[in-house]
Write a protein that holds these residues in place. Sequence first.
Motif, PDB file in Angstrom:
ATOM      1  N   ILE A   1      22.230  73.950  -7.396  1.00  0.00           N
ATOM      2  CA  ILE A   1      21.083  74.946  -6.787  1.00  0.00           C
ATOM      3  C   ILE A   1      20.774  74.306  -5.644  1.00  0.00           C
ATOM      4  CG2 ILE A   1      19.605  73.515  -8.219  1.00  0.00           C
ATOM      5  CD1 ILE A   1      18.121  76.370  -8.428  1.00  0.00           C
ATOM      6  N   ALA A   2      20.611  72.790  -5.328  1.00  0.00           N
ATOM      7  CA  ALA A   2      20.124  72.328  -4.167  1.00  0.00           C
ATOM      8  C   ALA A   2      21.223  72.822  -3.074  1.00  0.00           C
ATOM      9  CB  ALA A   2      20.153  70.860  -4.201  1.00  0.00           C
ATOM     10  N   TYR A   3      22.411  72.749  -3.036  1.00  0.00           N
ATOM     11  CA  TYR A   3      23.239  72.987  -1.973  1.00  0.00           C
ATOM     12  C   TYR A   3      23.385  74.532  -1.742  1.00  0.00           C
ATOM     13  CZ  TYR A   3      27.925  73.876   0.352  1.00  0.00           C
ATOM     14  OH  TYR A   3      28.814  73.925   1.497  1.00  0.00           O
ATOM     15  N   GLU A   4      23.243  75.300  -2.817  1.00  0.00           N
ATOM     16  CA  GLU A   4      23.211  76.757  -2.443  1.00  0.00           C
ATOM     17  C   GLU A   4      21.895  77.079  -1.745  1.00  0.00           C
ATOM     18  OE1 GLU A   4      22.983  81.049  -4.989  1.00  0.00           O
ATOM     19  OE2 GLU A   4      23.000  78.929  -6.168  1.00  0.00           O
ATOM     20  N   ASN A   5      20.829  76.527  -2.206  1.00  0.00           N
ATOM     21  CA  ASN A   5      19.703  76.902  -1.740  1.00  0.00           C
ATOM     22  C   ASN A   5      19.407  76.655  -0.085  1.00  0.00           C
ATOM     23  OD1 ASN A   5      17.006  77.972  -2.043  1.00  0.00           O
ATOM     24  ND2 ASN A   5      16.005  76.079  -2.244  1.00  0.00           N
ATOM     25  N   ARG A   6      20.313  75.708   0.393  1.00  0.00           N
ATOM     26  CA  ARG A   6      20.309  75.452   1.765  1.00  0.00           C
ATOM     27  C   ARG A   6      20.750  76.815   2.654  1.00  0.00           C
ATOM     28  NH1 ARG A   6      23.786  70.051   1.158  1.00  0.00           N
ATOM     29  NH2 ARG A   6      22.252  68.732   0.471  1.00  0.00           N
ATOM     30  N   TYR A   7      21.503  77.510   2.036  1.00  0.00           N
ATOM     31  CA  TYR A   7      22.143  78.735   2.610  1.00  0.00           C
ATOM     32  C   TYR A   7      21.308  80.138   2.223  1.00  0.00           C
ATOM     33  CZ  TYR A   7      25.488  75.220   4.006  1.00  0.00           C
ATOM     34  OH  TYR A   7      26.151  74.169   4.519  1.00  0.00           O
ATOM     35  N   VAL A   8      20.403  79.994   1.534  1.00  0.00           N
ATOM     36  CA  VAL A   8      19.495  81.228   1.196  1.00  0.00           C
ATOM     37  C   VAL A   8      18.532  81.482   2.028  1.00  0.00           C
ATOM     38  CG1 VAL A   8      18.086  81.825  -0.808  1.00  0.00           C
ATOM     39  CG2 VAL A   8      20.020  80.536  -1.466  1.00  0.00           C
ATOM     40  N   ARG A   9      18.555  82.331   2.679  1.00  0.00           N
ATOM     41  CA  ARG A   9      17.628  82.623   4.208  1.00  0.00           C
ATOM     42  C   ARG A   9      17.395  84.275   4.127  1.00  0.00           C
ATOM     43  NH1 ARG A   9      21.327  79.382   8.116  1.00  0.00           N
ATOM     44  NH2 ARG A   9      21.364  77.228   7.108  1.00  0.00           N
ATOM     45  N   LEU A  10      16.257  84.498   4.645  1.00  0.00           N
ATOM     46  CA  LEU A  10      15.807  85.725   4.963  1.00  0.00           C
ATOM     47  C   LEU A  10      16.378  86.136   6.430  1.00  0.00           C
ATOM     48  CD1 LEU A  10      12.498  87.549   4.223  1.00  0.00           C
ATOM     49  CD2 LEU A  10      13.873  88.012   6.335  1.00  0.00           C
ATOM     50  N   TYR A  11      17.405  87.090   6.589  1.00  0.00           N
ATOM     51  CA  TYR A  11      17.712  87.273   8.004  1.00  0.00           C
ATOM     52  C   TYR A  11      17.354  88.625   8.426  1.00  0.00           C
ATOM     53  CZ  TYR A  11      21.146  83.615   7.991  1.00  0.00           C
ATOM     54  OH  TYR A  11      21.854  82.245   8.135  1.00  0.00           O
ATOM     55  N   TYR A  12      17.078  88.807   9.727  1.00  0.00           N
ATOM     56  CA  TYR A  12      16.782  90.261  10.251  1.00  0.00           C
ATOM     57  C   TYR A  12      17.268  90.563  11.704  1.00  0.00           C
ATOM     58  CZ  TYR A  12      13.429  87.046  12.734  1.00  0.00           C
ATOM     59  OH  TYR A  12      12.735  85.921  13.219  1.00  0.00           O
ATOM     60  N   GLU A  13      17.137  91.787  11.994  1.00  0.00           N
ATOM     61  CA  GLU A  13      17.706  92.113  13.545  1.00  0.00           C
ATOM     62  C   GLU A  13      16.422  92.977  13.891  1.00  0.00           C
ATOM     63  OE1 GLU A  13      21.493  93.897  15.113  1.00  0.00           O
ATOM     64  OE2 GLU A  13      20.304  95.277  14.286  1.00  0.00           O
ATOM     65  N   HIS A  14      15.934  92.764  15.069  1.00  0.00           N
ATOM     66  CA  HIS A  14      14.784  93.187  15.722  1.00  0.00           C
ATOM     67  C   HIS A  14      14.982  93.524  17.231  1.00  0.00           C
ATOM     68  CE1 HIS A  14      12.484  89.423  17.049  1.00  0.00           C
ATOM     69  NE2 HIS A  14      13.619  89.161  16.834  1.00  0.00           N
ATOM     70  N   GLU A  15      14.125  94.030  17.890  1.00  0.00           N
ATOM     71  CA  GLU A  15      14.085  94.213  19.229  1.00  0.00           C
ATOM     72  C   GLU A  15      15.610  94.543  20.212  1.00  0.00           C
ATOM     73  OE1 GLU A  15      12.232  91.000  20.854  1.00  0.00           O
ATOM     74  OE2 GLU A  15      10.073  91.250  19.928  1.00  0.00           O
ATOM     75  N   LYS A  16      16.240  95.625  19.837  1.00  0.00           N
ATOM     76  CA  LYS A  16      17.323  96.170  20.127  1.00  0.00           C
ATOM     77  C   LYS A  16      18.511  95.207  20.072  1.00  0.00           C
ATOM     78  CE  LYS A  16      14.975  99.270  23.273  1.00  0.00           C
ATOM     79  NZ  LYS A  16      14.839  99.518  24.413  1.00  0.00           N
ATOM     80  N   GLY A  17      18.855  94.409  18.800  1.00  0.00           N
ATOM     81  CA  GLY A  17      19.990  93.863  18.403  1.00  0.00           C
ATOM     82  C   GLY A  17      19.869  92.255  18.449  1.00  0.00           C
ATOM     83  N   LYS A  18      18.519  91.727  18.275  1.00  0.00           N
ATOM     84  CA  LYS A  18      18.273  90.196  18.403  1.00  0.00           C
ATOM     85  C   LYS A  18      18.359  89.933  16.893  1.00  0.00           C
ATOM     86  CE  LYS A  18      15.154  89.725  22.430  1.00  0.00           C
ATOM     87  NZ  LYS A  18      13.838  89.240  22.644  1.00  0.00           N
ATOM     88  N   ASP A  19      19.076  89.093  16.398  1.00  0.00           N
ATOM     89  CA  ASP A  19      19.254  88.487  15.103  1.00  0.00           C
ATOM     90  C   ASP A  19      18.549  87.329  14.924  1.00  0.00           C
ATOM     91  OD1 ASP A  19      21.752  86.695  14.914  1.00  0.00           O
ATOM     92  OD2 ASP A  19      22.245  88.493  16.311  1.00  0.00           O
TER      93      ASP A  19
END
Length: 632
Positions: A233-251
């Motif tokens: 769970i510790a290793y998995e949690n390093r890669y659990v993130r909230l991603y988003y794209e905004h302002e015409k293609g900025k991620d």
Amino acid sequence: MEKKKLDRNSIIGFVIIAGLLIWMMLNNINKEQESIKKDTELAEKEVVKQEQSATFEKALQEPVAGDSLQSEQVRATFGPFAYSAMLPAAKGGTTTLKSDLLTLEVDNKGGKLSHVVVNDFKRFSKDSNEIVALIKDQNANFNLQLHTTDNRVFNTEDLYFEPTLTKEGENQVLTMRLKASETEFLEYRYVLKPNDYMLDFSIRTQGLSKIVDASKTPELNWEMKTYRNEKSIAYENRYVRLYYEHEKGKDNNLSESSKDDTKELKDVSYIAYKQHFFTSVLLTNKNFETATLNTKNLVADEKVDTVFTKQFASVIPLNYSNGELNYDMNWYFGPSDFKILKSYDRNLDNIVPLGWGIFGWINRFLFIPVFGLLTSFLPYGIGIIVLTILVRLFTSPLTYKSYVSQAKMKMIRPEVNELNEKFKNDPMKKQQETMKLYSKAGVNPMAGCIPALLQIPIFYSLFQFFPSSFDLRQKSFLWADDLSSYDSVLQLPFNIPFYGNHVSLFPLLASIAIFFYMKMTTGDQQMAQPTQEGMPDMSKIMKIMIYVSPIMMLFFFNNYASGLSLYYFISNSITIGIMYVIKNHIVKDEKILATIEENKTKKRPQGKWQRKMQEMMEQAQEQQRLKDQNKK
């Protein structure tokens, strides 16, 4: 003895420092107060929502004498949406949609997805009986808050939608309607396609312009607590993130650390709740004007917090057009697989953390295609080994140049030591004579560093590539049953801080390989590195690093992907072999010395680096001369 007094500048300095400290304290207090205020407001809203939900449930379930009285109570509670509350759908229930890739359940209450299973993928290990479920047991919520013209607030999570399931060709279409009448409703429309992780989804209203208050913005709330699906769970949690794209293609993504984070955005085109190897994404064709995103870490103690990894929340204001809502969107529920995400041509491949800048380019255009080709006809473990061999062969000329440079430096070190002794009282002269020696001998001290620096982008790219490769998930090799997780060969009856409660064999082998590699090369580096006056003794530091580096490797990688540890083990083993061949069969000390002596007899132009260093030293010497002259 003269008394020390505070001059004007000191007083000003103290005042500025005191002002900064006070400002920092006040700023922290304000932040804490704002945080407390936000938490209080959220708690109050949650209490109100729970009370409202309880009232709605009571209105539907509590027995009342006479149908007319029951109807009156429902009308009073549900207001304009009482029509839906009196339909058969208000008794509850779900509608199931199923394809080869996904199984979905949509709840009449709230019209939302209550169960999302990614078919054919198991939790924890390939022998598990549990299938990966992104949504289950109320870990997620999807709610639209509406304001009506009679100054009431309704949350769709408390209201009942009427389901209608149809087929359009091979597509399954589920229409969920929250009705004020047969012609007035809020509609969620789900379209599940065969062999596709992407659903079409739309929100629209019809005939509600006289019911809703268009001056008050409806808010869409999407929340999810992400389930743990991998062994660590510790290793998995390093890669659990909230991603988003905004302002015409900025991620971008919220905090990659375990800290909680909140961000307000504009012009948002998608929001992704990414687990390590699976992702839930809400995409919109008409960008959201604003959105407030939040992430909260749920793993304070990995021995206790073993169910969920992080909690995500998004608050998205929607806009009416002529008093009606009309949004075309998509849901993606599926693997965080670079190839699959890229195939949608919606920039979803940026969700996979391949590294920024040049590191991401190397992974995208080199390692992903090459590894994909290798594993199309080789087992994944063998594919990693072959990829490692190709990388080491590709970088072997750099290894050769680095070693030759070290060998040259080692050959001229006695002469450098003589110059150090001869000009020990004149550092500037010592530097000048040393540079002249380097120039005559055809030796560039930087030549050994540059090849090593050129290899850094390759090795860092691979460090990003292996943990992000979905293809390695639950693929076995030798004793490792999952190349995307640790390869435990011994379970310990106790926990070692920063190490864990198990022994992974590939990190152990990689650490041993690093030890022998450093043992082989450190002696030459110490011989090649001249000791400068006033500088730390590098030989002692290097001797310490021989033992420290393998231990760091052992602790750091014990819980990492075994595929990455396999790569480092093979890579260092191959490097040891290459260095042995270069040292014993290609580069001979006698040949290096003969080349240096031959260079000394030739008139060699200074290189750019040597010319620059010579000019800098001459300028420094001239400045020192003028300084000494002024003193006289």
